[in-house]
Design an enzyme around this catalytic site. Sequence first.
Site, PDB file in Angstrom:
ATOM      1  N   GLU A 268       0.846  -1.197   0.000  1.00 47.49           N
ATOM      2  CA  GLU A 268       0.000   0.000   0.000  1.00 47.49           C
ATOM      3  C   GLU A 268       0.873   1.235   0.000  1.00 47.49           C
ATOM      4  O   GLU A 268       1.840   1.320   0.765  1.00 47.49           O
ATOM      5  CB  GLU A 268      -0.917   0.044   1.235  1.00 47.49           C
ATOM      6  CG  GLU A 268      -1.926  -1.086   1.345  1.00 47.49           C
ATOM      7  CD  GLU A 268      -2.762  -0.998   2.615  1.00 47.49           C
ATOM      8  OE1 GLU A 268      -2.768   0.083   3.252  1.00 47.49           O
ATOM      9  OE2 GLU A 268      -3.393  -2.004   2.982  1.00 47.49           O
ATOM     10  N   GLU A 318     -14.030   5.012   0.623  1.00 47.73           N
ATOM     11  CA  GLU A 318     -14.862   4.077   1.382  1.00 47.73           C
ATOM     12  C   GLU A 318     -15.479   4.822   2.563  1.00 47.73           C
ATOM     13  O   GLU A 318     -14.805   5.123   3.540  1.00 47.73           O
ATOM     14  CB  GLU A 318     -14.016   2.900   1.867  1.00 47.73           C
ATOM     15  CG  GLU A 318     -13.380   2.098   0.737  1.00 47.73           C
ATOM     16  CD  GLU A 318     -12.397   1.062   1.232  1.00 47.73           C
ATOM     17  OE1 GLU A 318     -12.836  -0.009   1.684  1.00 47.73           O
ATOM     18  OE2 GLU A 318     -11.175   1.331   1.183  1.00 47.73           O
ATOM     19  N   LYS A 321     -15.537   3.218   6.430  1.00 50.91           N
ATOM     20  CA  LYS A 321     -14.315   2.731   7.085  1.00 50.91           C
ATOM     21  C   LYS A 321     -14.184   3.344   8.474  1.00 50.91           C
ATOM     22  O   LYS A 321     -14.654   4.454   8.737  1.00 50.91           O
ATOM     23  CB  LYS A 321     -13.076   3.121   6.274  1.00 50.91           C
ATOM     24  CG  LYS A 321     -12.752   2.190   5.122  1.00 50.91           C
ATOM     25  CD  LYS A 321     -11.416   2.534   4.507  1.00 50.91           C
ATOM     26  CE  LYS A 321     -10.270   2.108   5.413  1.00 50.91           C
ATOM     27  NZ  LYS A 321      -8.950   2.342   4.775  1.00 50.91           N
ATOM     28  N   GLU A 329      -9.177   8.497   6.575  1.00 51.07           N
ATOM     29  CA  GLU A 329      -9.285   7.083   6.201  1.00 51.07           C
ATOM     30  C   GLU A 329     -10.348   6.825   5.136  1.00 51.07           C
ATOM     31  O   GLU A 329     -10.249   5.857   4.383  1.00 51.07           O
ATOM     32  CB  GLU A 329      -9.583   6.227   7.433  1.00 51.07           C
ATOM     33  CG  GLU A 329      -8.367   5.876   8.264  1.00 51.07           C
ATOM     34  CD  GLU A 329      -7.350   5.031   7.494  1.00 51.07           C
ATOM     35  OE1 GLU A 329      -7.765   4.161   6.708  1.00 51.07           O
ATOM     36  OE2 GLU A 329      -6.147   5.245   7.671  1.00 51.07           O
TER      37      GLU A 329
END
Length: 482
Positions: A268, A318, A321, A329
């Site tokens: 990542e 997202e 999350k 995040e």
Amino acid sequence: MWLFYMILVLAHCQLQCGQGEPTVVPGIGVNWGSISSQPLDPPIVVNLLKDNGIKKVKLFDADSWVLSAFSGTDIEVMVGIPNDQLKKLSKDKDNAEDWLKNNITKHMRDGGVKIRYVSVGNEPFLKSYNGSFTKTTFPAMKNVQRAIDKAGFGDKIKVTTALNADVYESSSNKPSDGNFRKDIYDVMKQIVQFLDEKKSPFLVNIYPFLSLYQNEDFPEDYAFFDGHGKTTDDKNEHYTNMFDANLDTLVWSLKKMGHPNVSIVIGEIGWPTDGDKNANAKNAVRFYQGFLKKMKTKKGSPLHPGLINTYLFSLLDENTKSIAPGDFERHWGIFRYDGKPKFHIDFSGQGQDKMPIGAKGVIYQERKWCVLKHNADKDKVEDSVSYACAGGDCTSLGVARSCDKLDKAGNASYAFNQYFQINDQSVEACDFKGLATIVSEDPSEQNCVFPIAIVSSGNILRAMQKVGGILLGFTLIFTTFV
């Protein structure tokens, strides 16, 4: 007639086929997570990857429908196993064989899914986990690899585990002083030896953004790749960015452990666009442009030269999350929740100022929003906003964020709408003690987008379940009274 038909086919191809497949830096893939209220359907995401020429994807679980969408494509897939499954997989090799049969084997037929890696656990040794997965990660890795080998896929699928860069550290911040953390040294030695023996990669997540976020004194330019900031010198090596220094800290750690030849893959790396003063599209463009240009050169870092296989984080935003690490995040996506690109990024590494291709075939719910009534009692709004934010996503509100220009009423409307959309535009989700109302005029302002929920498989499945229940009820009534 035949000639005329061929001319039509060629003309159609000129219009539809374009100039060929998009160019992507070798070794570059993306992470695809789906912790969202209405995740995009897998076929739409697979086509999004294809349209942008991306041929490597890293998943965080083994959802069968998601994996099936990759069947017959040339996209290489890394499957993840969540941490909550580690204990079960570590206890018994039969559990690992069952997991493989239920999640992997059925996709491995000829012309099926190109599964190349299984990542057992996701950052299981984070300090915040207080050792919860220290004893189960490696046994689970061994059992899964044993199951893969037994099934005859050992030459195709390799087992690894996604590790945060905090598994190693340097007392001086110089790479040569790097070593694995003392509290996990023994288990890391077992894992590294296993990876070396199995020719599996060490999968590490490196985040220059987090270094900047966690340390106010961190030199900002050192998080990027344009060489404008502070540099670090270490044993005749010159470092102009945090990524190279961090990667070589790992190289030194592996060398000191006696396994210098273990391959390294970046699991990542990316830059968020909201939820923090440093998380914005401008910085994301700067980061990705520099990083992809660097990857195109295939020079690597001073101690790890050559091509580095890398998975960008992340493909999509997202909105559900956990924000325990920070409000950013929910904003790591190169694309928004609906597959629309958020900023310029050139996957070829040439630094061109162009937008990636957005998702096609996305279906939105009705064009309506939930906002604060004009005549609402502003003194009664605070509690309702808190409730909306607890069940929705208000991470774009606040200083130096995309919706920081909204006034108090605007903040309330944004919070109400987020809750409303996350709950599939339910009328009951736009009440807030009579303070809210549904409107058809888009309340978005400048960079602050008031989203509209999309129609996803989750909505369809729930609808089918309701219809199925109604039909079952009619069937029972019919059979009872006829």
